[in-house]
Design an enzyme around this catalytic site. Structure first.
Site, PDB file in Angstrom:
ATOM      1  CB  CYS A 330      -0.986  -0.046   1.162  1.00 57.14           C
ATOM      2  SG  CYS A 330      -2.418   1.047   0.932  1.00 57.14           S
ATOM      3  CG  HIS A 427      -3.643  -3.597   3.559  1.00 56.58           C
ATOM      4  ND1 HIS A 427      -2.443  -3.209   4.113  1.00 56.58           N
ATOM      5  CD2 HIS A 427      -4.197  -2.489   3.018  1.00 56.58           C
ATOM      6  CE1 HIS A 427      -2.293  -1.909   3.933  1.00 56.58           C
ATOM      7  NE2 HIS A 427      -3.327  -1.444   3.261  1.00 56.58           N
TER       8      HIS A 427
END
Length: 486
Positions: A330, A427
């Site tokens: 991310c 994630h």
């Protein structure tokens, strides 16, 4: 409702264990936290986001998480205070003083979520935030007694004996509360006890004498396996330790100032032959790392500056020159590129721009709606992955032609030409046992993988429930949750 005599007393873990214990008894149980402050968030089944602790508590109940389980989530970020997420969606950014003025208007939304969550439930276990006795902030409180009064729920205090001063914390909390809030207290729990419980018996009598006979509802021994469950906030980080005999792999994560979704690394920490070092500010990144992972962050540009202030950019580039591997997740993926731009002021002042580490030929622009989605797919070698995306940025560039993942049929992430630097937006990818085993074997060929991580988490939740069953009279606690009508 479980309210702490201070922060980090173990409320989240207690609620998770009690969720599992009462669910095993056949009750329809729901977790609830009116207000949470954490950058460790989870995507909900209804397309929102809540604190990771409430997602774990939902799992303990055998449920998918929904936004109503944590209707107000504060996500701290630099310069603009905190991002305020209400019922799963971003409402605004607010500095502390501005949020204090905003809170009273949020109470109806909190009560709406609480009432909606209660439909079809036998029991709601509510977690407070911080200390029950922050009386200087009581006028606008929606997280502790302000909520308890509005929703008319009984309260159990939780004190942490491991940090010391638990007698004073329980008695002091009682002393600071007004009479109407004292009357709401059903008792207290002492958490994280080590040693002989018989030695604590005199303390119970002392506290009763100073609190009008407030009962002790249990003394909960230290639960050694707590570290195997996802942590609520970054207070649990900073775990860099010396390599021990038998460890094969060393994975290093720099603890940037706004680190987010760091439970991505829990499956790695559970591997018996791997040492995970979360390196705090002021320390260099260890030169013996097999892999450096740049984590998620609530403020990518600010944390790029922070990373350079620590000298970690030098450590990372030296690691790559030595042939080391780097993975960005991310915001960490964004940092690996050539630049990160924030023309609209999504994370900080509008027009912000920072050079990246230049290890991937990509660029990121903070723009568009926030991506909040659970997704599954596979990596570039065909290993199954699943998890969630939670980001604002859009990343493009030549290295995206070599994606790390394919998610829901779409390419995600990028790889350098030699494959030693990689990044993606997913994630939770290390929770996939096959992917994790193959990825780690790529660091050390011949390494065997056998850990079933998801099964491990459920086993620990069951053992936590057993632990609480032995320490607390759960029938008494359940009876206290259903007070007679006033």
């Amino acid at each position: 409702m479980f309210q702490g005599t201070g922060s980090d007393v173990g409320k989240s873990l207690l609620v998770a264990g009690l969720c599992r214990a009462y669910t095993r008894r056949g009750l329809a149980v729901r977790p609830f936290k009116p207000q949470n402050m954490s950058n460790n968030a989870a995507v909900t089944i209804d397309g929102g986001e809540i604190g990771r602790a409430q997602a774990l508590q939902a799992r303990a109940c055998g449920l998918a998480p929904v936004a109503d389980m944590n209707p107000v989530l504060l996500k701290p970020q630099s310069d603009v205070g905190s991002q305020v997420v209400v019922q799963g969606k971003v409402l605004t950014n607010a500095a502390a003083r501005d949020y204090y003025r905003l809170k009273p208007s949020l109470l109806p939304r909190v009560l709406e979520s609480f009432d909606r969550l209660g439909q079809g439930a036998d029991l709601i276990l509510v977690e407070g935030a911080g200390s029950a006795a922050e009386v200087n902030l009581r006028a606008a409180d929606i997280a502790n007694m302000g909520f308890a009064e509005a929703a008319d729920v009984p309260v159990v205090l939780v004190g942490d004996i491991d940090r010391g001063g638990v007698l004073a914390s329980v008695v002091g909390t009682w002393a600071l509360l007004p009479d109407n809030e004292r009357a709401r207290l059903a008792g207290y729990l002492i958490n994280k006890f080590r040693g002989d419980p018989a030695l604590f018996t005199p303390a119970i009598d002392i506290m009763a004498a100073h609190t009008g006979g407030l009962p002790c509802l249990g003394v909960v021994p230290w639960f050694a396996e707590a570290g195997r469950l996802p942590a609520e906030d970054a207070a649990s980080l900073g775990r860099a330790t010396a390599r021990t005999e038998g460890e094969v792999l060393h994975v290093v994560v720099p603890q940037v100032s706004r680190i987010a979704n760091f439970d991505d690394f829990d499956p790695l920490a559970a591997e018996a032959d791997l040492r995970l070092s979360i390196v705090p500010p002021g320390q260099p990144l260890p030169a013996d790392a097999d892999l450096i992972i740049l984590p998620g962050s609530k403020a990518t540009i600010a944390d790029l500056t922070f990373l350079r202030q620590q000298g970690w950019d030098v450590d990372i580039l030296a690691h790559v020159r030595r042939g080391g591997r780097v993975l960005g997740i991310c915001a960490g993926y964004q940092m690996l590129g050539r630049s990160v731009a924030d023309p609209q002021g999504v994370e900080g002042p509008a027009g912000g721009m920072a050079p990246g580490l230049g290890l991937l030929d990509v660029e990121t622009v903070m723009a568009g709606d926030k991506v909040l989605v659970e997704v599954n797919g596979h990596d570039c070698h065909g290993h199954a992955v699943k998890g969630y995306e939670m980001h604002m940025g859009r990343t493009t560039g030549p290295d995206c032609a070599r994606p790390l993942l394919t998610l829901a049929g779409q390419a995600d992430g990028a790889r350098s030409p030699d494959g030693r630097v990689q990044g993606c937006y997913l994630h939770g990818l290390f929770a996939a046992d096959g992917f994790r085993a193959a990825f780690l074997a790529g660091l050390r060929p011949g390494r065997d993988g056998g850990l079933a991580y998801e099964a491990l988490v459920d086993d620990v939740l069951d053992r936590l429930a057993d632990h609480l069953e032995a320490a607390i009279d759960l029938d008494r606690l359940l009876a206290l949750s259903r007070p007679p009508a006033r």
